[in-house]
Design an enzyme around this catalytic site. Structure first.
Site, mmCIF file in Angstrom:
data_model
loop_
_atom_site.group_PDB
_atom_site.id
_atom_site.type_symbol
_atom_site.label_atom_id
_atom_site.label_comp_id
_atom_site.label_asym_id
_atom_site.label_seq_id
_atom_site.Cartn_x
_atom_site.Cartn_y
_atom_site.Cartn_z
ATOM 1 N N ARG A 62 0.138 -0.864 0.316
ATOM 2 C CA ARG A 62 -0.469 -0.204 0.048
ATOM 3 C C ARG A 62 1.087 1.247 -0.344
ATOM 4 N NH1 ARG A 62 -4.211 -1.406 4.838
ATOM 5 N NH2 ARG A 62 -3.003 -3.007 5.515
ATOM 6 N N TRP A 92 1.599 -4.911 -9.160
ATOM 7 C CA TRP A 92 2.263 -5.336 -9.567
ATOM 8 C C TRP A 92 2.272 -7.256 -8.800
ATOM 9 C CZ3 TRP A 92 4.341 -0.238 -9.328
ATOM 10 C CH2 TRP A 92 4.914 -0.631 -7.470
#
Ligand code: ARG
Length: 402
Positions: free
Chosen positions: A76, A245
């Site tokens: 995050r 990703w």
């Protein structure tokens, strides 16, 4: 006269809208007057239409905060850099599919992955919303064999059967990319093949074991979750696919290693010459490490962005400090945040976490085909076989799909 559930919905929406606008005003430095004016407009619009339309800024910032609030996610730290595609005016399956192809292209970016979210039309009050049936843009089919074994990804057995019954024919390999199924409100679900050239894949090799290439493993570059609902200020976006990703362990420790997925640990361990008949050899642990090494090596070799679990943990702790500076907590699910390999060697393992649900956020949704009573109308053969019941009764995999 409104029913009780309508009244509750009404209170919920206004409460959530107000809460979010206060957050938005605080974090985006809106003045008290601007906030008051905007809230008044929202209340008015709500009185007339039963909902409200968010500004592009409200939507964009809300999507970023939803990522910030995602308790499962170790990555995050990048929440502010999310690319938000405001596609709320798109409602037909065909337009949505074209936008998804574009999402895959620009987010893959030849391996230099860009975290991206595409937000399609919001759910209208009392109506069903748009649903993308696939759990991710890119998933490999799973084919059940007569002897009960599976070729491909066991997690995708049901979706694969549905695609087949809608007329799709896979090649039958371990890595057939499933078509997308998109359902617009009041329309039957529609099936679309992804153009091969937009899906980037990485063949898996190992820096030291040349035999690794012979295992014939590969994985796709882009993890793009497509079946969760985004909620911002009480408004639901049931089709709002997003990607980041990969962290290597998602592929090496889960997709390739889980017994209900590609179950590669016994194969790798045997090739390594480990004693698989003795638990004392820790053959699973050793094979797991080499699988993770192979994933990291292969993604790096092909120029595809990936993060190892040590770096991911470090970045998460840095994110934690940055959030603390801004007087915010980092809500997190400890069990999903610690990596599924060598967790105690990472700092996140030793951090106690509070698993609280803050909004905006992403929420899982019911499996769409489990909810449909008229499956037969778009896949006629379904009703003539026990398939339909079998689908309804199959308990959904409870192992953490993310
Ligand atoms: N764990 C899922 C997978 O292996 C992907 C979930 C999202 N992951 C991410 N890095 N954004 O496909």
């Amino acid at each position: 006269m409104k029913s009780l559930s309508e009244k509750i919905e009404h209170i919920y929406l206004l409460q959530e809208a107000t809460d979010y606008l206060i957050l938005f005003a605080r974090e985006r430095n809106l003045s008290a007057e601007d906030l008051e004016q905007r809230l008044n407009r929202i209340y008015q619009e709500y009185e007339q239409t039963g909902t409200y339309w968010q500004t592009n800024e409200e939507l964009t910032y809300g999507a970023k905060v939803a990522w910030r609030n995602s308790v499962n996610c170790i990555g995050r730290i990048g929440w502010q850099s999310l690319t938000v595609r405001d596609l709320r005016y798109l409602t037909t399956a065909e337009d949505i599919f074209a936008a998804i192809v574009e999402h895959i292209k620009t987010a893959t970016n030849q391996g230099k992955i860009r975290p991206t979210i595409s937000i399609f039309a919001p759910q209208k009050p009392g109506e069903e919303g748009i649903r993308i049936w696939n759990p991710q843009f890119i998933r490999y089919a799973g084919y059940r064999q007569p002897d009960g074994t599976v070729i491909g990804d066991r997690d995708q057995l049901e979706l694969t059967e549905i695609c087949q019954r809608m007329g799709w024919k896979g090649e039958g390999t371990r890595f057939d990319i499933l078509p997308l199924i998109i359902k617009s409100p009041k329309q039957p679900p529609k099936l679309f093949d992804l153009p091969k050239e937009v899906v980037m894949e990485v063949p898996i090799t190992h820096p030291n074991y040349s035999w690794f290439a012979d295992l014939g493993l590969k994985w796709h570059a882009l993890p793009a979750v497509s079946d969760w609902r985004l909620e911002i200020g009480g408004i639901s976006y049931p089709a709002s696919p997003f990607n980041g990703w990969y962290m290597s362990a998602e592929i090496g420790s889960r997709n390739f290693s889980d017994t209900h997925r590609y179950n590669m640990l016994p194969v790798v361990a045997k090739k390594m010459g480990l004693k698989t008949d003795s638990k004392l050899s820790l053959w699973k642990d050793r094979a797991l490490v080499e699988l993770n090494v192979a994933v990291l090596h292969s993604f790096a070799k092909h120029g595809v962005k990936i993060v190892d679990h040590h770096t991911a943990s470090k970045q998460f702790m840095q994110h934690w400090k940055e959030e603390e500076k801004d007087n915010r907590i980092v809500p997190a699910d400890w069990g999903k945040t610690i990596p599924p390999i060598s967790p105690s060697t990472t700092e996140v393992f030793h951090q106690s976490m509070e698993n609280v649900c803050l909004k905006p956020n992403f929420f899982p949704q019911p499996i769409p085909w489990h909810e449909m009573s008229n499956l037969s109308s778009f896949a006629p053969s379904i009703m003539s076989c026990p398939f339909h019941d079998h689908l309804k009764n199959t308990p959904q995999a409870v192992h953490h799909p993310l």
